[in-house]
Design a protein around this motif. Structure first.
Motif, short mmCIF file in Angstrom:
data_model
loop_
_atom_site.label_atom_id
_atom_site.label_comp_id
_atom_site.label_asym_id
_atom_site.label_seq_id
_atom_site.Cartn_x
_atom_site.Cartn_y
_atom_site.Cartn_z
N PHE A 105 -4.70 10.87 10.17
CA PHE A 105 -3.30 10.86 9.71
C PHE A 105 -2.35 10.64 10.90
O PHE A 105 -1.36 9.93 10.76
N GLY B 194 -7.44 15.80 11.76
CA GLY B 194 -6.04 15.40 11.63
C GLY B 194 -5.72 14.14 12.42
O GLY B 194 -4.58 13.66 12.42
N GLU C 206 2.00 -1.00 -4.61
CA GLU C 206 0.75 -0.23 -4.65
C GLU C 206 -0.13 -0.76 -5.77
O GLU C 206 0.33 -0.88 -6.90
N ARG C 207 -1.39 -1.05 -5.43
CA ARG C 207 -2.26 -1.68 -6.44
C ARG C 207 -2.64 -0.75 -7.58
O ARG C 207 -2.86 -1.18 -8.70
N GLY D 272 0.82 -1.21 0.00
CA GLY D 272 0.00 0.00 0.00
C GLY D 272 0.85 1.26 0.00
O GLY D 272 1.63 1.49 0.93
N VAL E 234 -1.78 -6.87 -4.05
CA VAL E 234 -1.46 -8.07 -3.28
C VAL E 234 -2.78 -8.70 -2.85
O VAL E 234 -3.63 -8.05 -2.23
N SER F 57 -7.01 15.03 0.78
CA SER F 57 -7.37 15.23 2.19
C SER F 57 -7.45 16.70 2.56
O SER F 57 -6.78 17.55 1.96
N GLY F 58 -8.31 16.95 3.54
CA GLY F 58 -8.45 18.32 4.06
C GLY F 58 -8.77 19.32 2.96
O GLY F 58 -8.24 20.43 2.96
N GLU G 111 -4.90 2.72 8.44
CA GLU G 111 -6.35 2.53 8.59
C GLU G 111 -6.81 1.09 8.43
O GLU G 111 -7.96 0.77 8.75
N ALA H 236 -0.47 6.98 2.95
CA ALA H 236 0.18 7.75 4.01
C ALA H 236 1.03 6.85 4.91
O ALA H 236 2.23 7.10 5.11
N ALA H 237 0.41 5.79 5.43
CA ALA H 237 1.14 4.92 6.37
C ALA H 237 2.28 4.20 5.66
O ALA H 237 3.38 4.07 6.22
N CYS I 160 -2.55 -1.20 3.66
CA CYS I 160 -3.41 -0.97 2.49
C CYS I 160 -4.70 -0.24 2.82
O CYS I 160 -5.66 -0.28 2.04
N GLY I 161 -4.75 0.45 3.95
CA GLY I 161 -5.83 1.39 4.23
C GLY I 161 -7.14 0.73 4.62
O GLY I 161 -7.24 -0.49 4.76
N PHE J 251 -15.14 9.46 4.98
CA PHE J 251 -13.71 9.73 4.99
C PHE J 251 -12.90 8.54 5.49
O PHE J 251 -11.78 8.36 5.08
N ASN K 181 -4.95 18.05 6.36
CA ASN K 181 -4.94 18.29 7.81
C ASN K 181 -4.14 17.14 8.43
O ASN K 181 -4.69 16.12 8.83
C1 LIG Z 1 -11.60 12.71 1.02
C2 LIG Z 1 -10.80 12.38 2.26
C3 LIG Z 1 -10.25 13.40 3.02
C4 LIG Z 1 -9.53 13.10 4.18
N1 LIG Z 1 -8.99 14.12 4.89
C5 LIG Z 1 -8.27 13.84 6.00
C6 LIG Z 1 -7.62 14.88 6.74
O1 LIG Z 1 -7.61 16.05 6.34
N2 LIG Z 1 -6.96 14.54 7.89
C7 LIG Z 1 -6.89 13.24 8.34
O2 LIG Z 1 -6.28 13.00 9.39
N3 LIG Z 1 -7.45 12.24 7.63
C8 LIG Z 1 -8.12 12.51 6.48
N4 LIG Z 1 -8.66 11.49 5.76
C9 LIG Z 1 -8.40 10.10 6.21
C10 LIG Z 1 -6.99 9.68 5.77
O3 LIG Z 1 -6.85 9.99 4.40
C11 LIG Z 1 -6.78 8.20 5.99
O4 LIG Z 1 -7.07 7.86 7.32
C12 LIG Z 1 -5.32 7.84 5.67
O5 LIG Z 1 -5.08 8.11 4.30
C13 LIG Z 1 -5.04 6.39 5.95
O6 LIG Z 1 -3.75 6.09 5.49
P1 LIG Z 1 -3.36 4.61 5.03
O7 LIG Z 1 -2.00 4.70 4.47
O8 LIG Z 1 -3.65 3.67 6.11
O9 LIG Z 1 -4.40 4.27 3.87
P2 LIG Z 1 -4.53 4.92 2.43
O10 LIG Z 1 -4.09 6.32 2.45
O11 LIG Z 1 -5.93 4.61 2.01
O12 LIG Z 1 -3.51 4.10 1.54
C14 LIG Z 1 -3.68 2.74 1.28
C15 LIG Z 1 -3.04 2.43 -0.05
O13 LIG Z 1 -3.01 1.00 -0.22
C16 LIG Z 1 -3.39 0.69 -1.55
N5 LIG Z 1 -3.94 -0.69 -1.52
C17 LIG Z 1 -5.11 -1.10 -1.03
N6 LIG Z 1 -5.24 -2.43 -1.15
C18 LIG Z 1 -4.09 -2.86 -1.72
C19 LIG Z 1 -3.63 -4.15 -2.10
N7 LIG Z 1 -4.37 -5.25 -1.91
N8 LIG Z 1 -2.41 -4.26 -2.68
C20 LIG Z 1 -1.64 -3.15 -2.88
N9 LIG Z 1 -2.05 -1.91 -2.55
C21 LIG Z 1 -3.25 -1.76 -1.97
C22 LIG Z 1 -4.42 1.74 -1.90
O14 LIG Z 1 -4.57 1.88 -3.29
C23 LIG Z 1 -3.81 2.98 -1.23
O15 LIG Z 1 -2.92 3.65 -2.08
C24 LIG Z 1 -9.36 11.76 4.59
C25 LIG Z 1 -9.90 10.74 3.81
C26 LIG Z 1 -10.61 11.03 2.65
C27 LIG Z 1 -11.17 9.92 1.83
#
Ligand SMILES: Cc1cc2nc3c(=O)[nH]c(=O)nc-3n(C[C@H](O)[C@H](O)[C@H](O)COP(=O)(O)OP(=O)(O)OC[C@H]3O[C@@H](n4cnc5c(N)ncnc54)[C@H](O)[C@@H]3O)c2cc1C
Length: 392
Positions: free
Chosen positions: A375, A372, A32-33, A7, A134, A44-45, A362, A10-11, A150-151, A333, A50
């Motif tokens: 994140f 915020g 990344e898929r 993924g 994956v 975001s934000g 996530e 962000a994380a 992967c969120g 969100f 944020n």
């Molecule tokens: C419109 C919007 C606005 C937001 N604004 C804010 C904000 O201002 N402040 C805040 O704190 N939070 C905000 N959030 C929440 C925040 O974006 C998420 O909590 C954060 O991005 C989570 O990070 P992550 O890396 O866990 O997941 P993600 O950022 O979702 O990244 C996961 C990645 O894994 C990839 N993936 C998924 N499955 C697979 C797989 N099987 N194989 C390979 N890759 C895969 C996805 O394509 C993606 O690129 C917002 C969310 C949205 C939707």
């Protein structure tokens, strides 16, 4: 030694960069898929990202992390909002804290964070492979460590390959959405904001305070988004059909009665629906007074009897509606649910079922309200995993 990070969000990026900084000899690959990296960071934000919160106004983490507050409390001892703030500044992203304690890049542009992550990933030699979905653990057999970032997975199927490895999961349901309310009267108030409203689900302890916006589909604004987060499971179980009560002034019944009595004494000859309590627009008050006492709202304040007074106070402090659904827009969100916290070691976020497999972001059953906090959960959990792998 090789680490795969599943993924490129962000994380994933935060984990990859921190791991490589802690262990330059580690070969780190992000899988990344999609073809787009850091897609959620970008939007975001409102495009400003944020990226954390000062937490200055937070006394209890449960108020901002309805799921995962205990684990966040523990992990933030190792990587706090202050650490995240300092990390970004040290990596060239100047930040600014707003009056509401939300932290944004000084540039007010999420690309500043994206550019920082991409530049550091390149500089540190992190391999990035896009269009690499994956779907099973065998795909990762070549790696010594795997971190799944992967969120949020809106559908349980997205967690299946991890559940098949023995991980407990919490059913994913949406969080942070607005309410659809089929009420013609309310619709006439579209655009009205109540700054200190309290939104509650009657018969439960679920309640949230803050600005509330009346929209053409129902209700929105921070109070509603917060309540949708606290009540994410409750509402999902009821197919998003539930009663809703609004305290428009955020005050107690007795205070509302005293306020109304004071108005009656001050302006006995004036028409009831023409003097709005402080904090309500005239249009809003006219609607509420009409809803509470009908045509009597056009009578004089001096003519109010006790029963009518109580009804008006009730309209101010416990005005009831029916939630008929989530808003028709895809404005969720975050996802509530994911990999259950009992599936991981709380100190390292390593799987309890598969050694050297970790989770961050996530995908874990941690989610926050807006401000915020989501994140921050991504940064804290990603840093925890980077450190745990480096310490292995
Ligand atoms: C419109 C919007 C606005 C937001 N604004 C804010 C904000 O201002 N402040 C805040 O704190 N939070 C905000 N959030 C929440 C925040 O974006 C998420 O909590 C954060 O991005 C989570 O990070 P992550 O890396 O866990 O997941 P993600 O950022 O979702 O990244 C996961 C990645 O894994 C990839 N993936 C998924 N499955 C697979 C797989 N099987 N194989 C390979 N890759 C895969 C996805 O394509 C993606 O690129 C917002 C969310 C949205 C939707």
């Amino acid at each position: 030694m090789k680490t795969a990070i599943v993924g490129g969000g962000a994380a994933g990026f935060f984990l990859a960069i921190n791991l490589k900084e802690m262990m330059p000899t580690m070969e780190v690959t992000i899988l990344e898929r999609s073809t787009k990296l850091l897609a959620k960071v970008e939007v975001s934000g409102g495009g400003r990202c944020n990226c954390t919160n000062s937490f200055a106004a937070i006394r209890d983490l449960q108020a901002v992390y309805p799921r995962g507050h205990r684990l966040m409390k523990r992990l933030m001892k190792g990587f706090s909002q202050r650490d995240a703030y300092d990390w970004f500044e040290a990596h060239g992203v100047r930040l600014t804290t707003q009056a509401d304690e939300c932290v944004f890049p000084l540039s007010q542009d999420s690309h500043t964070i994206i550019n920082c992550f991409l530049a550091y990933a390149r500089r540190l030699g992190i391999e990035i492979r896009t269009s690499e979905k994956v779907t099973n653990f065998e795909q990762l057999a070549d790696y010594d460590f795997v971190a799944v970032t992967c969120g949020g997975q809106p559908k349980a199927e997205g967690l299946q390959w991890l559940a098949d490895l023995g991980h407990e999961t919490a059913q994913p349901v949406p969080s942070l959405f607005t309410f659809q309310i089929a009420d013609e009267g309310l619709r006439t108030l579209m655009g009205t904001v109540a700054e200190e409203a309290v939104a509650m689900i009657p018969g439960t302890k679920l309640r949230a305070q803050g600005p509330l916006l009346i929209t053409h589909w129902g209700m929105s604004g921070p109070a509603i988004l917060k309540l949708s987060s606290y009540a994410a499971r409750h509402l999902a179980e009821r197919q998003y059909k539930a009663p809703l009560a609004i305290n428009w002034l955020g005050s107690k019944d007795t205070e509302a009665i005293a306020l109304l009595q004071a108005t009656a004494q001050r302006a006995p000859q004036k028409q009831i629906d023409t003097i709005a309590p402080e904090g309500l627009t005239m249009r809003h008050w006219t609607y509420l007074a009409g809803k509470a006492i009908g045509e009597r709202a056009t009578g004089r304040w001096s003519s109010l009897n006790q029963k009518e007074l109580n009804r008006l106070a009730n309209a101010l402090c416990c005005d009831t509606y029916e939630i008929t659904g989530r808003a028709p827009f895809k404005d969720e969100f975050v996802t509530c649910g994911g990999i259950a916290l009992e599936a991981v070691n709380p100190a390292t976020l390593e799987s309890r079922h598969v050694p050297r497999l970790f989770f961050a972001g996530e995908i874990l059953d941690i989610d926050g309200i807006t401000g915020g906090f989501n994140f921050q959960a991504a940064w804290t959990t990603a840093y925890t995993v980077a450190k745990a792998i480096a310490n292995y």
